[in-house]
Each structure stands twice: as structure tokens, then as C-alpha cells.
Design a protein around this motif. Structure first.
Motif, short mmCIF file in Angstrom:
data_model
loop_
_atom_site.label_atom_id
_atom_site.label_comp_id
_atom_site.label_asym_id
_atom_site.label_seq_id
_atom_site.Cartn_x
_atom_site.Cartn_y
_atom_site.Cartn_z
N UNK A 115 0.85 -1.17 0.00
CA UNK A 115 0.00 0.00 0.00
C UNK A 115 0.89 1.24 0.00
N UNK A 116 0.59 2.15 -0.89
CA UNK A 116 1.30 3.43 -0.93
C UNK A 116 0.31 4.51 -0.53
N UNK A 117 0.67 5.29 0.46
CA UNK A 117 -0.17 6.41 0.88
C UNK A 117 0.23 7.62 0.06
N UNK A 118 -0.75 8.24 -0.54
CA UNK A 118 -0.50 9.27 -1.54
C UNK A 118 0.32 10.44 -1.03
N UNK A 119 0.07 10.93 0.16
CA UNK A 119 0.74 12.16 0.57
C UNK A 119 1.85 11.94 1.58
N UNK A 120 2.32 10.73 1.76
CA UNK A 120 3.38 10.50 2.75
C UNK A 120 4.58 11.40 2.54
N UNK A 121 5.08 11.47 1.35
CA UNK A 121 6.31 12.21 1.11
C UNK A 121 6.15 13.41 0.17
N UNK A 122 4.98 13.56 -0.41
CA UNK A 122 4.75 14.69 -1.31
C UNK A 122 4.40 15.92 -0.48
N UNK A 123 4.96 17.05 -0.83
CA UNK A 123 4.76 18.28 -0.07
C UNK A 123 3.43 18.92 -0.44
N UNK A 124 2.35 18.29 0.03
CA UNK A 124 1.01 18.83 -0.19
C UNK A 124 0.79 19.94 0.84
N UNK A 125 0.31 21.12 0.42
CA UNK A 125 0.09 22.21 1.38
C UNK A 125 -0.80 21.77 2.54
N UNK A 126 -0.51 22.30 3.71
CA UNK A 126 -1.22 21.90 4.93
C UNK A 126 -2.73 22.09 4.81
N UNK A 127 -3.16 23.19 4.18
CA UNK A 127 -4.60 23.43 4.09
C UNK A 127 -5.29 22.38 3.20
N UNK A 128 -4.60 21.87 2.19
CA UNK A 128 -5.16 20.81 1.35
C UNK A 128 -5.06 19.48 2.08
N UNK A 129 -3.95 19.25 2.75
CA UNK A 129 -3.74 17.99 3.49
C UNK A 129 -4.85 17.74 4.51
N UNK A 130 -5.39 18.81 5.09
CA UNK A 130 -6.42 18.69 6.13
C UNK A 130 -7.81 18.43 5.56
N UNK A 131 -7.99 18.60 4.26
CA UNK A 131 -9.32 18.44 3.67
C UNK A 131 -9.78 16.99 3.77
N UNK A 132 -11.02 16.83 4.14
CA UNK A 132 -11.57 15.50 4.37
C UNK A 132 -12.68 15.24 3.35
N UNK A 133 -12.28 15.05 2.10
CA UNK A 133 -13.22 14.80 1.02
C UNK A 133 -12.75 13.56 0.25
N UNK A 134 -13.51 12.48 0.36
CA UNK A 134 -13.09 11.23 -0.27
C UNK A 134 -12.90 11.37 -1.77
N UNK A 135 -13.74 12.16 -2.41
CA UNK A 135 -13.62 12.33 -3.86
C UNK A 135 -12.28 13.00 -4.22
N UNK A 136 -11.88 14.02 -3.46
CA UNK A 136 -10.59 14.67 -3.69
C UNK A 136 -9.45 13.67 -3.51
N UNK A 137 -9.50 12.88 -2.45
CA UNK A 137 -8.39 11.98 -2.16
C UNK A 137 -8.38 10.77 -3.09
N UNK A 138 -9.53 10.37 -3.59
CA UNK A 138 -9.56 9.32 -4.61
C UNK A 138 -8.98 9.87 -5.91
N UNK A 139 -9.35 11.11 -6.25
CA UNK A 139 -8.75 11.77 -7.41
C UNK A 139 -7.24 11.83 -7.25
N UNK A 140 -6.76 12.22 -6.07
CA UNK A 140 -5.32 12.35 -5.82
C UNK A 140 -4.62 11.00 -5.98
#
Length: 117
Positions: free
Chosen positions: A4-29
């Protein structure tokens, strides 16, 4: 053993985006990250790269040998995926990480984001 690879483990996603809790956004990501790291994924028959399950924030490589290939420092074939390497998600970050962040920002800007109260 699958991996399993977690999408944002090492990518520098901005904190405000990282905190978003939207399954559609994270599935897209996760789908976008899979697309971006695909050229770095070892590829002989395509089973490893094509047999994945996408969930919000996660890519599951379902091939039984996925974990072995992920950690093994091997001389991977380069005819189909010239950038193939172990730990392909980490190897892709310098050139693909900003593309993921841009794609996620475009998703947010498109108005598709569903914020929960």
C-alpha cells in the motif's frame, strides 16, 4: 505480498489541502498519483502496475510480489518504463510531486470539492 502506498506520505502537499476530508478529492489524488508514478513502476507484463486498487489517499498494488519488487534494488527492465526503480513513489517525487499538487489544486479550483461541516 501486496503493498500500500499512501499518496501524501512524502509529497509536499500544502497543509490546508492535506487537512481536507473529502473522499472524492483523495480518490482523485490517488488516481492522479498512480498515473504520475506509473513510468517509475517496474514493468514486465504489466501485472504490477495494472493490478491496483485505489482508495482515498491510497494505492494498493495487489500483485503477490509487489512488496518484494518495491524494496528490491534490482536492475529493472527499462524498455517499457525507462524510469523503473524500487520505491517508485519516492523516486517520482522530485519530478512528479509538484504535478500532483497542481492537479489537486485544479480539482479544488474547479468547484468539485465537497467540504463537510
Amino acid at each position: 505480498m501486496a503493498i500500500k502506498i499512501t499518496v501524501i506520505n512524502n509529497v509536499d502537499v500544502p497543509k490546508n489541502v492535506r487537512k481536507m476530508n473529502d473522499d472524492a478529492l483523495w480518490t482523485f489524488a490517488a488516481n492522479e498519483w498512480h498515473r504520475l508514478i506509473s513510468p517509475y513502476t517496474p514493468f514486465r507484463t504489466g501485472t504490477l502496475d495494472n493490478n491496483v486498487s485505489i482508495k482515498p489517499r491510497e494505492i494498493h498494488y495487489n500483485a503477490p510480489y509487489a512488496a518484494i519488487v518495491y524494496h528490491r534494488n534490482a536492475n529493472f527492465r527499462k524498455d517499457k518504463h525507462p524510469l523503473a526503480t524500487k520505491e517508485w513513489d519516492k523516486a517520482a517525487i522530485p519530478s512528479q510531486g509538484s504535478k500532483l499538487v497542481s492537479a489537486m489544486q485544479s480539482y479544488v479550483d474547479s468547484g468539485k470539492l465537497r467540504l463537510r461541516g
